[in-house]
Design an enzyme around this catalytic site. Structure first.
Site, mmCIF file in Angstrom:
data_model
loop_
_atom_site.group_PDB
_atom_site.id
_atom_site.type_symbol
_atom_site.label_atom_id
_atom_site.label_comp_id
_atom_site.label_asym_id
_atom_site.label_seq_id
_atom_site.Cartn_x
_atom_site.Cartn_y
_atom_site.Cartn_z
ATOM 1 N N HIS A 51 0.763 -1.350 0.114
ATOM 2 C CA HIS A 51 -0.022 0.150 -0.054
ATOM 3 C C HIS A 51 0.789 1.301 -0.005
ATOM 4 O O HIS A 51 1.978 1.165 0.456
ATOM 5 C CB HIS A 51 -0.883 -0.020 1.467
ATOM 6 N N SER A 344 -4.610 -4.967 7.477
ATOM 7 C CA SER A 344 -4.079 -4.290 6.577
ATOM 8 C C SER A 344 -3.768 -3.151 7.212
ATOM 9 O O SER A 344 -4.502 -2.473 8.332
ATOM 10 C CB SER A 344 -5.254 -4.138 5.480
ATOM 11 N N CYS A 454 -1.677 -31.695 -13.306
ATOM 12 C CA CYS A 454 -0.291 -32.043 -12.628
ATOM 13 C C CYS A 454 -0.339 -32.741 -11.093
ATOM 14 O O CYS A 454 0.527 -32.911 -10.835
ATOM 15 C CB CYS A 454 0.333 -30.852 -12.782
#
Lengths: 495, 420
Positions: A51, A344, A454
């Site tokens: 950020h 955050s 896979c």
């Protein structure tokens, strides 16, 4: 005598702290993690953004505001030292109506106060020059060029590899059950794998930081999970060049539209508060996903058909009491440092948090830190076959034919890449073989087919290198085994 | 290192994919005197066939009922007898189209990276399966969720049993065959969940449900998976005729394994990259009656062209593409003609090939959108009518048009399936 340091939690915070503390001659650092591999908690599922530092109000959340911008600046250096995949593509915070400019002005002002460089408002014309695919409703934006993206788990892996190379000891699949405190001082950590002696205990336990703190008798905060859900699209779906934010509201930065570093369009997150006991609720919900879809469409109207979705996922942010990061040495328990509530912009702030903790150790605990002479700041990224030129690939294949054998056809990940990933897993002490450990190191299974071609082959490679039966290989640790036995197990009456 | 150190080979035709389409194409190309190289990314030839250990293959092509591995080994034997050059563990990483008769295929293998100059390419890379995220299943991301093909690989190539209480999404042939496969190994198949109001598989495979007493939920879908580490339960919802969920109809089924068999999608990403036109109905390339795509000299066959239900048609398409490649190389191109466009009429979901020259007889491959009884397949422009007692989306209709019939058309042919 070395000072023994135990870091609880090998997420982005714990790993960054481990790396920074590995610089010092007089510390013996132990990194403790309950998951089978590093970065699998809060760090695993988020928007992967570095950020800009304009977002956090320095009056309300001073620690967040200070560490975010510092972390951003440090990441510019760390991604180079540690060879972490990254892109510095900048962000646009988009105004869709006149009133939004008031908020954008506030953000610009706040960003300047926090020391964010090069931010400015852009007018409509320049906005569409920066981002041609943006909704035609957009009328302007705040442009923050220092915003970027990294892959969060590969970042944690890089940090831990570097920390281990510099002497840090890891204890994976080790659950902390108690903190031993005597006469107001920490003595160590009780774990599922025995006692780990420590003079300093750093609590970087993400969603569980409140529970760990309580083990040390510290009860002034609580962590509750806030869920965010995401969509990831196939890599042939066009996405934006910049990170696109809506104008934020008081509770959320809003639903982001971005092209993540592997080239996939990604949208999310929404924000749903969960009760504290739901710290392992990582289920996506149809309502939440719908909210993300509708939110993203406001900025990016040309969302592809749902059949182009290759993955949906949810992440949890650890929301602390009070909202600010809790980073401090607790006075009533000498040697106990909380690094809690790292929501955050935690990924962005992590390097700054690490230096903050080193500072706390020196300043508040009075331990003079002596730098190592031979500290190695560098770490080499794993070989990615898909990134090699044909010439370079040929050279590597000639040395080791396994690099010429492509296992993941969507992302061109070779057997050599996977074997190298297994070596790296063993280097940092991963004990249980899991497909996710390979996925986060190599990008195998993350393409269009989501591993249906896979995964069986990866299971076989893991089984071989770890010396276990293939059905005992896990998807993501114990309890998520690939199978229940060999194909005749039920007919023989087992299980 | 200098770029020149990448070895450079030269062929008339490179066949990409060593499944039934690719093997049949390579063998036929060799029979026609072309210098051909077959590239297969697995360690073995056969594509998906070696894991299809059930019978039902080859009745048309070999006039004998075979298992998948048997069908594959017959084709492989033919390749060896003809002396066709092939490489396994060879992954194509780049296709470049320089000009009509100059193409480069770059592949990686344990022997190194190699580039091949070739005049023509037959693309026969098969298909992939839809996975849980694509069909909108929410919930926990846990172990025990597999596509049908992955479960089949685990069981029949690697000998791993994925689980014991199974829910299968999709009643197409693959889903039904996996239902039987699990039941035969002693697992409990608790449900087959089908979105459509009718089963998706061939009639002979739908019988499996009765044979093994497996409940079939038509007009239902799986919407959520929950579990810790491993699948514990799946949520099922009923849908109405517009596929809208019926409120209050949800129920949970306890299971440790969810198998997704929700259809196949041609693997055509490398073709898209070089500008090949894709038909949204088939998901494969638009082709002419030589199975040539919109990029001259690039041919397609098998499930990369259109999802087939019989391997016999896949092999047939491979041979046809090889014949196309021969004509292309001999004449320096397929040449421009007055192409007749094949258009879709009522109840035709897809039809291949898309353009016909009228110079030869062709087989058209067609799928209907919905099941109907007592119908006629009609091409009004040429007055063609074919009586069919029953048509189902699951069963591909293959029918022959004579060159003369095609020549009677003016610009287009509309194929329709209507009440007789």
């Amino acid at each position: 005598m070395k000072t023994k340091v135990a870091i609880i939690g090998a997420g982005i915070s714990g790993a960054s702290i481990a790396r920074v503390l590995s610089k010092y001659e007089n510390l013996e650092v132990h990194l403790i993690e309950k998951a089978p591999d590093v970065g699998w908690g809060v760090s695993k599922a988020n928007t992967a953004l570095i950020h800009g530092g304009y977002d956090d109000d320095p009056d309300k959340y001073p620690t967040r505001a200070r560490l975010c911008i510092r972390g951003n600046r440090l990441w510019h250096q760390w991604v180079k030292e540690l060879q972490i995949a990254h892109v510095w593509n900048g962000a646009l915070i988009v105004a869709l109506q006149e009133e939004d400019f008031d908020e954008l002005e506030r953000l610009l002002e706040r960003g300047r106060k926090n020391g964010v460089p090069e931010m400015r408002m852009v007018e409509k014309e320049e906005l569409f020059h920066l981002e041609p695919g943006l909704t035609k409703e957009a009328i302007g934006a705040l442009w923050v060029p220092i915003v970027g993206q990294i892959a969060p788990i590969p970042a944690v892996i890089a940090l831990v590899e570097n920390a281990v190379a510099n002497g840090v000891k890891t204890h994976l699949e080790t659950e902390v059950r108690g903190i031993k405190v005597e006469k107001g001082e920490v003595r160590g950590v009780e774990t599922s794998d025995g006692f780990i002696e420590a003079d300093v205990v750093i609590n970087a336990a993400g969603l569980y930081a409140d529970e760990i703190a309580r083990m040390a008798g510290i009860e002034y905060f609580e962590i509750h999970p806030r869920k965010g859900e995401y969509f990831l699209f196939d890599d042939d779906v066009p996405g934006p060049r910049r990170v696109l934010f809506p104008t934020p509201t008081p509770i959320s930065k809003g639903i982001v539209v971005t092209t993540e570093i592997s080239g996939h369009l990604m949208i999310g997150p929404n924000a749903q508060d969960l009760p504290p006991e739901e710290k392992d609720n990582l289920a996506t919900t149809r309502e939440g996903l719908e909210e993300v879809w509708e939110g993203a469409k406001k900025l990016w109207p040309q969302l592809p058909p749902r059949s182009k979705v290759i993955r949906t996922f949810a992440g949890l942010r650890p929301e602390p009491t009070g909202g600010d990061f809790i980073i401090k040495a607790e006075e009533e328990v000498w040697g106990f440092i909380n690094v809690a509530g790292i929501r955050s912009p935690g990924l962005t702030s992590a390097p700054a948090i690490a230096y903050e903790v080193a500072g706390i150790i020196q300043r508040d605990l009075g331990i003079r830190l002596i730098e190592k002479s031979g500290w190695n700041p560098y770490r080499r990224e794993i070989t990615h076959f898909f990134m090699l030129s044909p010439e370079k690939a040929n050279e590597i294949v000639k040395r080791n034919p396994a690099y010429g054998k492509v296992v993941c056809r969507c992302n061109n990940v070779s057997e050599g890449d996977i074997l190298e990933a297994i070596e790296r897993m063993k280097f940092i002490g991963v004990k249980t073989p899991s497909v996710d450990s390979i996925k986060f190191r190599t990008k195998a299974t993350t393409g269009t087919c989501q591993g249906s071609f896979c995964r069986p082959r990866i299971v076989q490679l893991l089984a071989g290198e770890y010396g276990v039966e293939p059905w005992k290989v896990t998807l993501k640790g114990k309890g998520s085994e690939i199978g229940i036995g060999d194909v005749k197990a039920l007919l023989r009456g087992e299980e | 290192m200098e770029p020149s150190e990448i070895p450079m080979l030269s062929y008339d035709v490179v066949v990409i994919g060593g499944g039934p389409a690719g093997m049949a194409a390579a063998a036929r190309a060799r029979e026609l005197g072309l210098k051909v190289l077959l590239l297969e990314e697995n360690d073995y030839l056969g594509g998906i066939l070696p894991q299809c250990i059930h019978p039902g293959f080859g009745i048309h092509y070999f006039r004998e009922e075979l298992t998948g591995p048997e069908f594959a080994s017959r084709l492989a034997k033919r390749l060896v007898e003809l002396g066709v050059e092939y490489k396994t563990a060879a992954r194509v990483i780049e296709i470049e189209n320089y000009s009509d008769l100059e193409k480069v295929v770059v592949f990686a293998s344990p022997g190194g990276v190699c580039q091949v100059w070739t005049k023509a390419i037959i693309y026969a890379a098969g298909a992939r399966e839809r996975h849980a995220f694509e069909i909108g299943i929410a919930g926990d991301r846990v172990s025990g969720i597999y596509t049908a093909g992955e479960a089949q690989t685990l069981m029949d190539i690697y000998g791993v049993l994925p689980g014991k209480e199974i829910v299968i999404v999709g009643s197409g042939d693959v889903g039904l065959i996996m239902a039987r496969r699990f039941a035969l190994e002693g697992a409990k198949v608790k449900a087959v969940v089908e979105l459509m109001p009718y089963p998706g598989g061939l009639a002979r495979n739908v019988m499996i449900l009765r044979d093994f007493n497996i409940p079939l939920y038509l007009s239902h879908k799986v919407v959520e998976v929950r579990g810790k580490g491993r699948v514990q339960r799946v949520k099922v919802v009923k849908v109405d005729e517009n596929f809208q969920e019926v409120p209050g109809s949800e129920f949970w089924i306890e299971a440790d394994t969810l198998i997704i068999s929700a259809g196949l999608i041609p693997s055509v990403k490398p073709l898209r990259k070089i500008g090949v036109e894709i038909d949204p109905a088939t998901g494969g390339p638009v082709v002419n009656d030589r199975l040539e795509t919109s990029v001259p000299g690039i041919f397609a066959a098998g499930n990369s062209l259109v999802i087939n239900d019989l391997v016999d048609y896949v092999a047939e398409q491979g041979e046809l593409a090889a014949e196309g490649a021969r004509e292309f190389i001999e004449n320096g191109g397929i040449g421009s003609r007055k192409w007749v466009k094949v258009e879709k009429g009522p109840n035709v979901r897809l039809v291949v090939p898309h353009y016909l020259s009228g110079e030869r007889d062709v087989y058209l491959y067609l799928r209907v959108a919905k099941p109907m009884e007592d119908v006629e397949l009609r091409i009004p422009e040429i007055g063609k009518r074919l009586r069919l007692p029953v048509v189902k989306p699951a069963e591909m209709i293959r029918f022959r048009l004579k060159a003369g019939e095609i020549q009677r058309a003016e610009g287009k042919l509309t194929v329709e399936v209507v009440k007789a």
